[in-house]
Design a protein around this motif. Structure first.
Motif, short mmCIF file in Angstrom:
data_model
loop_
_atom_site.label_atom_id
_atom_site.label_comp_id
_atom_site.label_asym_id
_atom_site.label_seq_id
_atom_site.Cartn_x
_atom_site.Cartn_y
_atom_site.Cartn_z
N HIS A 108 0.84 -1.20 0.00
CA HIS A 108 0.00 0.00 0.00
C HIS A 108 0.87 1.26 0.00
N ARG A 109 1.97 1.22 0.75
CA ARG A 109 2.87 2.38 0.85
C ARG A 109 3.54 2.66 -0.50
N LYS A 110 3.94 1.60 -1.21
CA LYS A 110 4.54 1.77 -2.55
C LYS A 110 3.56 2.48 -3.47
N ILE A 111 2.32 1.98 -3.48
CA ILE A 111 1.29 2.57 -4.34
C ILE A 111 1.10 4.04 -3.99
N SER A 112 1.06 4.35 -2.71
CA SER A 112 0.90 5.72 -2.24
C SER A 112 2.06 6.61 -2.72
N HIS A 113 3.28 6.12 -2.61
CA HIS A 113 4.44 6.90 -3.05
C HIS A 113 4.41 7.15 -4.56
N LEU A 114 3.90 6.21 -5.33
CA LEU A 114 3.93 6.33 -6.78
C LEU A 114 2.78 7.15 -7.34
N ARG A 115 1.80 7.51 -6.50
CA ARG A 115 0.72 8.40 -6.94
C ARG A 115 1.30 9.78 -7.21
N ASP A 116 0.63 10.53 -8.08
CA ASP A 116 1.10 11.88 -8.42
C ASP A 116 0.73 12.94 -7.40
N SER A 117 -0.02 12.58 -6.36
CA SER A 117 -0.42 13.58 -5.37
C SER A 117 0.79 14.06 -4.57
#
Length: 189
Positions: A108-117
């Motif tokens: 989940h943390r990886k996905i969060s880091h890779l978001r453009d937000s």
């Protein structure tokens, strides 16, 4: 409310304070050539004292140290059971880490880091630059801890470890920024 520690290296009564008003401020106001700085942790304050006062012994503490240590005990949330992972985000172009994090859910943390937000954050800009080159940042778990409090301490230790090696990570916490700045400055001499 988080504690602050005020280090007075040159002033009426040098040492470390936990109050600005009624403490450090009165020792530096009107003192020609006063040298002082605030920090978010006592460890940072003591480190800076040693950097700035290498000829002096330990600082004088203008507060009850037992009182301070009882205020900085981990909260209930920090004692959440893990496992918790300390990880590095690594630039595949240089193989150098540029961020240290901690989480209980790595995917989940990886996905969060890779978001453009949150593109305004320095490490997010770095990730965007990596991706513009057609690459993906690498995530490397470097430690596993049983509680959130232990993991937060591990995260800070990894920030310090990398800064001692001359690696500037882009973490946003004030404590982490202060460690990077102090250690990188200290290692230049």
């Amino acid at each position: 409310m988080k504690s602050k520690f005020y280090v007075v290296v040159k002033g009426e009564s040098p040492g470390i304070y936990i109050k600005w008003d009624g403490g450090a401020k009165q020792n530096v106001e009107g003192y020609k050539g006063a040298v002082y700085k605030s920090f978010v942790t006592l460890e940072l304050a003591e480190f800076w004292w040693k950097q700035m006062s290498p000829d002096q012994q330990n600082p004088k503490y203008h507060f009850d140290q037992k009182e301070v240590s009882s205020k900085i005990q981990p909260t209930e949330v920090e004692e959440e059971q893990g496992p918790y992972y300390t990880y590095l985000i690594i630039d595949p172009r240089t193989q150098m880490p540029f961020y240290v994090g901690q989480t209980h859910d790595m995917e989940h943390r990886k996905i969060s880091h890779l978001r453009d937000s949150y593109k305004h954050r320095a490490y997010k800009k770095w990730i965007t630059d990596i991706r513009k080159d057609g690459l993906e940042p690498e995530f490397q778990v470097v430690d596993i801890q049983p509680t959130k409090a232990d993991s937060l301490r591990s995260e800070t230790e990894w920030v310090k470890k990398l800064a001692y090696q001359g690696i500037c990570v882009l973490n946003g916490w004030r404590e982490h920024k202060e460690w990077v700045k102090l250690l990188l400055t200290n290692n230049q001499f």
